[in-house]
Structures are given as C-alpha cells and as structure tokens.
Scaffold this motif. Structure first.
Motif, PDB file in Angstrom:
ATOM      1  N   SER A  86       0.834  -1.211   0.000  1.00 49.64           N
ATOM      2  CA  SER A  86       0.000   0.000   0.000  1.00 49.64           C
ATOM      3  C   SER A  86       0.868   1.260   0.000  1.00 49.64           C
ATOM      4  O   SER A  86       0.493   2.265  -0.597  1.00 49.64           O
ATOM      5  CB  SER A  86      -0.974   0.002   1.176  1.00 49.64           C
ATOM      6  N   TRP A  87       2.027   1.189   0.624  1.00 43.93           N
ATOM      7  CA  TRP A  87       2.947   2.327   0.640  1.00 43.93           C
ATOM      8  C   TRP A  87       3.682   2.456  -0.702  1.00 43.93           C
ATOM      9  O   TRP A  87       3.676   3.511  -1.322  1.00 43.93           O
ATOM     10  CB  TRP A  87       3.929   2.184   1.798  1.00 43.93           C
ATOM     11  N   GLU A  92       0.124   5.072  -0.457  1.00 44.69           N
ATOM     12  CA  GLU A  92      -0.583   5.437   0.765  1.00 44.69           C
ATOM     13  C   GLU A  92       0.382   5.569   1.934  1.00 44.69           C
ATOM     14  O   GLU A  92       1.409   4.892   1.988  1.00 44.69           O
ATOM     15  CB  GLU A  92      -1.663   4.407   1.082  1.00 44.69           C
ATOM     16  N   LYS A  93       0.048   6.436   2.858  1.00 42.14           N
ATOM     17  CA  LYS A  93       0.874   6.625   4.046  1.00 42.14           C
ATOM     18  C   LYS A  93       0.574   5.536   5.067  1.00 42.14           C
ATOM     19  O   LYS A  93      -0.557   5.067   5.190  1.00 42.14           O
ATOM     20  CB  LYS A  93       0.591   7.983   4.688  1.00 42.14           C
ATOM     21  N   ILE A  94       1.611   5.163   5.794  1.00 40.09           N
ATOM     22  CA  ILE A  94       1.440   4.260   6.935  1.00 40.09           C
ATOM     23  C   ILE A  94       1.488   5.138   8.178  1.00 40.09           C
ATOM     24  O   ILE A  94       2.488   5.822   8.426  1.00 40.09           O
ATOM     25  CB  ILE A  94       2.524   3.171   6.957  1.00 40.09           C
ATOM     26  N   THR A  95       0.419   5.143   8.943  1.00 39.98           N
ATOM     27  CA  THR A  95       0.289   6.051  10.080  1.00 39.98           C
ATOM     28  C   THR A  95       0.611   5.346  11.393  1.00 39.98           C
ATOM     29  O   THR A  95       0.743   4.119  11.437  1.00 39.98           O
ATOM     30  CB  THR A  95      -1.135   6.616  10.148  1.00 39.98           C
TER      31      THR A  95
END
Length: 117
Positions: A86-87, A92-95
């Motif tokens: 996903s990154w 997408e950011k990993i939070t």
C-alpha cells in the motif's frame, strides 16, 4: 543434498504466495478505468499462482506448526506484505494507528505461539 528447515520453506512459500495474492486483490486499484470483468479475470489468473504456493506451504508446514499457527503466520505475513504494497505501490501513508494496530496483531501472534503449559 541439504534441505531447508520446514519453518524456512513454509514461511518463504507463504511470503511469496501473499505477494501474489496482494496484487490479485489490490493491484487493480490503480486501474479504475479497466472493466470489472477484465479485472476479475486478471485477479483470478494472479491468484492461481498464489494457490500454487499457499497450498504446499500449508501442507509442508502442518505438523511442524499447528493449523492455528499456520494461519497466524499467514496473517502476519499478509499484513506485512500489504503494508509495504500500500505504501510502495498505491502511495498510501502508513500512520501511527497502523503501527499500533499491527503491533497488537503481533502481540496476538505471540500468544498463539507461546507455550502456556
């Protein structure tokens, strides 16, 4: 001939199978304009290779690992592969929330593998 240990073979096959499955399930998200029917067929084609790895992984690992342990290994690998995918692929950011959630899942895995007897 030297053979690899069962845990190494099992985990290696599960890792490879999860890479295929992640692309089968989520790779099409970058191609929203593609017709759904084509996306489904492509996903099935990719998932075929996942099964070629997943089924032997479980067959080889069962006995050394319990079924619950195999499923736990698979889920931890699946989430690890998905986080990277996903990154790196979807951007997408990993939070921190993802980190905490993943840590809790890893804690659950520790309980599955811990011998309480």
């Amino acid at each position: 001939m030297m053979s690899l240990p069962i845990p190494a073979v099992t985990i290696g096959l599960l890792l490879a199978s999860n890479i295929f499955m992640t692309f089968a399930w989520y790779g099409h998200l970058k191609y929203k304009a593609a017709p759904l029917f084509i996306v489904i067929l492509a996903s099935w084609g990719i998932a075929f290779f996942e099964y070629l790895l997943q089924v032997p992984a479980n067959r080889i690992g069962y006995g050394h690992f319990s079924a619950a342990q195999l499923k736990t290994i698979q889920e931890v690998i699946s989430l690890s592969v998905f986080a990277i995918f996903s990154w790196a692929y979807l951007g997408e950011k990993i939070t921190w929330q993802h980190g905490i959630g993943f840590a809790l899942i890893c804690l659950g895995a520790w309980f599955v593998f811990h011998d309480w007897s």
